[in-house]
Scaffold this motif. Structure first.
Motif, PDB file in Angstrom:
ATOM      1  N   UNK A   1     -29.944  23.307  -9.434  1.00 13.59           N
ATOM      2  CA  UNK A   1     -28.936  23.697  -8.475  1.00 13.59           C
ATOM      3  C   UNK A   1     -28.882  22.801  -7.418  1.00 13.59           C
ATOM      4  N   UNK A   2     -29.560  21.642  -7.346  1.00 17.64           N
ATOM      5  CA  UNK A   2     -29.943  20.762  -6.093  1.00 17.64           C
ATOM      6  C   UNK A   2     -29.278  19.407  -6.407  1.00 17.64           C
ATOM      7  N   UNK A   3     -28.633  18.938  -5.498  1.00 22.66           N
ATOM      8  CA  UNK A   3     -28.032  17.738  -5.476  1.00 22.66           C
ATOM      9  C   UNK A   3     -27.043  17.417  -6.850  1.00 22.66           C
ATOM     10  N   UNK A   4     -26.397  18.450  -7.083  1.00 21.99           N
ATOM     11  CA  UNK A   4     -25.387  18.188  -8.064  1.00 21.99           C
ATOM     12  C   UNK A   4     -23.937  18.444  -7.989  1.00 21.99           C
ATOM     13  N   UNK A   5     -23.651  18.414  -6.643  1.00 25.11           N
ATOM     14  CA  UNK A   5     -22.349  18.566  -6.126  1.00 25.11           C
ATOM     15  C   UNK A   5     -21.705  16.912  -6.120  1.00 25.11           C
ATOM     16  N   UNK A   6     -20.736  16.599  -6.830  1.00 23.24           N
ATOM     17  CA  UNK A   6     -19.986  15.293  -6.757  1.00 23.24           C
ATOM     18  C   UNK A   6     -18.693  15.150  -6.310  1.00 23.24           C
ATOM     19  N   UNK A   7     -18.444  14.251  -5.418  1.00 23.46           N
ATOM     20  CA  UNK A   7     -17.023  14.192  -4.732  1.00 23.46           C
ATOM     21  C   UNK A   7     -16.548  12.695  -5.152  1.00 23.46           C
ATOM     22  N   UNK A   8     -15.609  12.576  -6.027  1.00 23.14           N
ATOM     23  CA  UNK A   8     -14.922  11.423  -6.470  1.00 23.14           C
ATOM     24  C   UNK A   8     -13.937  10.926  -5.297  1.00 23.14           C
ATOM     25  N   UNK A   9     -14.003   9.710  -4.921  1.00 23.16           N
ATOM     26  CA  UNK A   9     -12.810   9.225  -4.103  1.00 23.16           C
ATOM     27  C   UNK A   9     -12.073   8.091  -4.842  1.00 23.16           C
ATOM     28  N   UNK A  10     -10.704   8.379  -5.152  1.00 21.28           N
ATOM     29  CA  UNK A  10      -9.946   7.619  -6.086  1.00 21.28           C
ATOM     30  C   UNK A  10      -8.708   7.073  -5.068  1.00 21.28           C
ATOM     31  N   UNK A  11      -8.557   5.770  -4.690  1.00 21.38           N
ATOM     32  CA  UNK A  11      -7.212   5.590  -4.042  1.00 21.38           C
ATOM     33  C   UNK A  11      -6.078   4.980  -4.591  1.00 21.38           C
ATOM     34  N   UNK A  12      -6.090   4.276  -5.749  1.00 23.70           N
ATOM     35  CA  UNK A  12      -4.937   3.471  -6.385  1.00 23.70           C
ATOM     36  C   UNK A  12      -4.244   4.200  -7.385  1.00 23.70           C
ATOM     37  N   UNK A  13      -5.023   5.471  -7.976  1.00 22.37           N
ATOM     38  CA  UNK A  13      -4.186   6.321  -9.132  1.00 22.37           C
ATOM     39  C   UNK A  13      -4.580   7.687  -8.827  1.00 22.37           C
ATOM     40  N   UNK A  14      -3.549   8.551  -9.205  1.00 25.02           N
ATOM     41  CA  UNK A  14      -3.809   9.813  -9.345  1.00 25.02           C
ATOM     42  C   UNK A  14      -4.833  10.327 -10.473  1.00 25.02           C
ATOM     43  N   UNK A  15      -5.339  11.427 -10.290  1.00 19.73           N
ATOM     44  CA  UNK A  15      -6.231  12.057 -11.345  1.00 19.73           C
ATOM     45  C   UNK A  15      -5.622  13.340 -11.647  1.00 19.73           C
TER      46      UNK A  15
END
Length: 412
Positions: free
Chosen positions: A15-29
């Motif tokens: 439960x540690x260090x398992x939260x991820x934030x993706x940052x994408x600029x050129x295309x939607x997800x």
């Protein structure tokens, strides 16, 4: 055990260090297929995943949850000129900082997974890394110095700035993910990253998404043969070369029996359509724009041959094109110019025209149209390579291995 993208992955108990934030600029997800494959793989492996990306086309919801992944979208102008790019990037950075603060407060994140272009997301990463101890993963999608040179035909001061920004991005990255071995060499040589911190994870197609559909002869407009293209409609994608090949096939070779469908959108779409009108080729060309998956796979399933006319340059030579593997997954033989990574991906599933020789490109299209046996052999080879070597299930474990390495990386 949980199955994602055809891959069985063990859910993490940590439960540690398992939260991820993706940052994408050129295309939607989730339109960005690579990012969506990565995000769903991590989510299934026990990570909590959030995504910041732009609003585009049918992806306009400011916030939605898909497959447990929280997607936050922001408005973003699409630029085509140098000053426009400055405004676009400044706008994106504003929203990335603002939304990352909101997500950190509401959901938290331990890792930022930054997907270029552009090479400016490191500014957001540096803020969270040095002030809050967040790890920074650089997912290297595009070679921006080479992309600039391809767009504007020169290097100069702005090119050197892009090299510097790329170097800063590699410099703060805890690990870098390369889309192929050409990109890995750039990370090590130009980015000066240690080899053990650079991981190759190819953009393998997700075979659970790609479906061969019944052919629809309406796309052929009464002609015996269909040639298809899917991708961005831009200068470096070689649309002018493709139209020159169509003109050669129709007017020089006298082949009136071939219909061409060019699917996709981009900054050169209007200019390409006008060029087709000016050349008198509208009877043999159709431009449906950006299409949904059903239309895409119907057209590709109807086509006898698929093409990749990417203009030969340093950017395209080193880049892996997703469309190549989608063509192969659907068993469609390919014609493309002879570029390094294009040949690595397709091998014997493609014919390779002499670079920028639109006549040779057109001749090779006709070679395949006139030889169904050869088409069948190449189709079988393409399907085999995707199934046994290139599809996402073969790449997902490499992504998870890269993430596991983060625990051994010391903060800079």
């Amino acid at each position: 055990m949980t199955s994602t993208s055809g891959v069985l992955v063990q859910r993490s108990r940590s439960k540690t260090a398992n939260r991820v934030l993706f940052i994408v600029e050129n295309l939607p997800v989730p339109f960005d297929r690579r990012v969506w494959s990565e995000a769903t793989t991590l989510q299934a492996a026990g990570y909590e995943v959030s995504v910041i990306c732009p609003q585009r086309d049918n992806y306009s919801a400011k916030h939605e949850v898909l497959e447990g992944i929280h997607i936050y979208r922001h408005p973003l102008p699409e630029a085509s000129r140098k000053l426009g790019y400055i405004w676009e990037y400044a706008n994106a950075l504003f929203w990335q900082f603002t939304m990352s603060a909101k997500i950190y407060r509401e959901r938290g994140f331990d890792i930022i997974h930054a997907c270029n272009p552009p090479d400016l997301i490191f500014l957001v990463g540096a803020f969270w890394k040095f002030l809050f101890g967040v790890k920074f993963v650089f997912d290297h999608h595009d070679l921006n110095p080479e992309l600039f040179e391809a767009k504007f035909g020169r290097r100069g001061l702005l090119w050197r700035v892009l090299v510097w920004l790329e170097r800063l991005t590699f410099g703060i990255a805890d690990i870098s993910i390369a889309t192929n071995d050409s990109f890995r060499r750039v990370a090590i040589q130009r980015g000066m990253m240690r080899p053990e911190r650079v991981f190759t994870v190819r953009s393998g197609p997700n075979l659970s998404r790609i479906k061969e559909l019944p052919p629809d002869s309406r796309w052929k407009k009464g002609k015996p043969y269909l040639v298809a293209y899917i991708g961005v409609i831009g200068e470096q994608e070689g649309m002018d070369l493709l139209l020159a090949s169509v003109d050669y096939i129709v007017n020089t070779r006298g082949r009136k029996d071939v219909q061409f469908v060019i699917m996709g959108s981009g900054p050169s779409l209007s200019a390409t359509i006008q060029q087709a009108v000016d050349m008198g080729l509208t009877e043999w060309l159709e431009f449906p724009g950006r299409v949904d998956d059903k239309t895409l796979f119907t057209v590709l399933s109807t086509a006898e041959v698929c093409v990749n006319p990417d203009r030969p340059n340093q950017m395209n030579d080193k880049s892996t094109m997703n469309k190549i593997m989608e063509y192969m997954a659907l068993g469609r033989p390919i014609v493309q110019y002879d570029l390094t990574e294009g040949r690595v991906s397709a091998q014997n599933a493609s014919l390779y025209a002499r670079n920028t020789d639109h006549k040779d490109f057109g001749d090779k299209i006709l070679e395949l149209l006139d030889d169904p046996g050869r088409r069948a052999t190449m189709a079988a080879e393409g399907r085999r390579r995707v199934s046994q070597e290139l599809s996402w299930p073969h790449e997902a474990p490499k992504l998870l291995h890269a993430y596991q390495s983060l625990s051994a990386v010391r903060d800079c």
